[in-house]
Design an enzyme around this catalytic site. Structure first.
Site: not given
Ligand code: OXD
Length: 312
Positions: A227, A275
């Site tokens: 993240r 992402h």
């Molecule tokens: C998840 C993501 O949490 O792809 O799966 O970020």
């Protein structure tokens, strides 16, 4: 009358339609609806969400479980009004695990083999022949040894890398050197390529900062596929400028999409991916999610069930 409802909430309506089309035949006995079309909030028994609007879930008084369309649940926890007694089911299917293994191996190998330097040399038309250590002389560290972290560690070990893992409990798969909560400094000190796969919690937010980046050997590399909130972006930029970190591959950002003009876009020592490390798709993700809901309904154990605030 829609009967028992599964409400779906996702920020992108075009993607949500494809998901709903997958869920409908897989969840017989339920009416699957976009949250915006739910008229009887009391009939909602399950909510399948990605980044739900704050307050949405507390509006369902008979909610049995929330399903996160992804491995992370931070986007659910971010809703301060989330009804804490309602469990959250993470989505971690075999395809997601495989995709994360692919992403981590691709980018660790790329950094290990000095590919960014070779690509820069090609742009200059330079024949920059140099050799790199073999995988067994490259120490890779996985920060976060949940399901995805363990799978990535084992895949890297398959290439012969010297792999270690760090998790609060210090537990990990056989054959992987493990460090626990107290061992963070020692773990970072032996890590040439650091891969962050931690969940984002109050304890892990900002963990990649000047202090921890400074514990890595000089010139180490970073891969963040967890993240954006784990990374203090200014501290990384300073570490890149000083040579403490030589390259960062970032799939996640504090603000997504990464804003135009952000320094990462054009930084020669940063690789940006949007992402996509383990982007779940409706076909395989739909089966995993529906299977988890049906197991939960049947009172069977759901492996990836958790509660907000449980930690990591
Ligand atoms: C998840 C993501 O949490 O792809 O799966 O970020």
């Amino acid at each position: 009358m829609p009967g028992r409802i599964v409400a779906v909430s996702m920020p992108r309506p075009d993607r949500m339609e494809a998901w709903i089309a997958e869920f409908r035949p897989l969840l017989p006995g339920f009416t699957v609806l976009p949250a915006s079309e739910v008229r009887d909030a009391g009939a909602v028994e399950y909510a399948i969400v990605w980044k739900p609007p704050a307050g949405l879930l507390k509006g369902y008084p008979n909610l049995k479980a929330t399903v996160s369309v992804g491995a992370g649940i931070d986007h659910v926890a971010a809703d301060a009004e989330y009804p804490r007694g309602v469990p959250v089911i993470k989505t971690i299917g075999p395809d997601m695990t495989l995709r994360m293994q692919e992403y981590v191996c691709l980018h660790v190998l790329r950094l290990h083999r000095d590919q960014p330097r070779l690509e820069a040399a090609q742009r200059r038309g330079a024949w920059d022949q140099h050799s790199t250590p073999t995988a067994r002389d490259r120490r890779v560290g996985i920060l976060g040894m949940g399901h995805l972290g363990q799978a990535a560690a084992l895949a890297l070990a398959g290439f012969g890398f010297d792999v270690a893992g760090w998790s609060r409990s210090g537990r990990g798969p056989e054959g992987i050197a493990m460090f626990g909560a107290e061992g963070l400094e020692a773990f970072l000190a032996r890590t040439d390529i650091l891969v962050c796969l931690l969940p984002l919690t109050a304890e892990t937010e900002g963990i990649l900062d000047a202090r921890t980046l400074g514990m890595l050997p000089k010139g180490a590399c970073l891969v963040n596929a967890a993240r954006g909130g784990h990374l203090v972006e200014e501290d990384l930029l300073a570490a890149l400028a000083s040579g403490q970190v030589s390259h960062a591959t970032l799939d996640v950002f504090a603000v997504e999409p990464l804003p135009a003009g952000h320094p990462f876009w054009s930084h020669p020592q940063v690789t940006v991916t949007p992402h996509v490390a383990s982007l779940i798709d409706p076909k395989s993700g739909g089966r995993v999610i529906a299977g988890n809901i049906l197991d939960f309904e049947a009172g069977e154990e759901v492996r990836d069930l958790t509660w907000i605030g449980r930690g990591y």
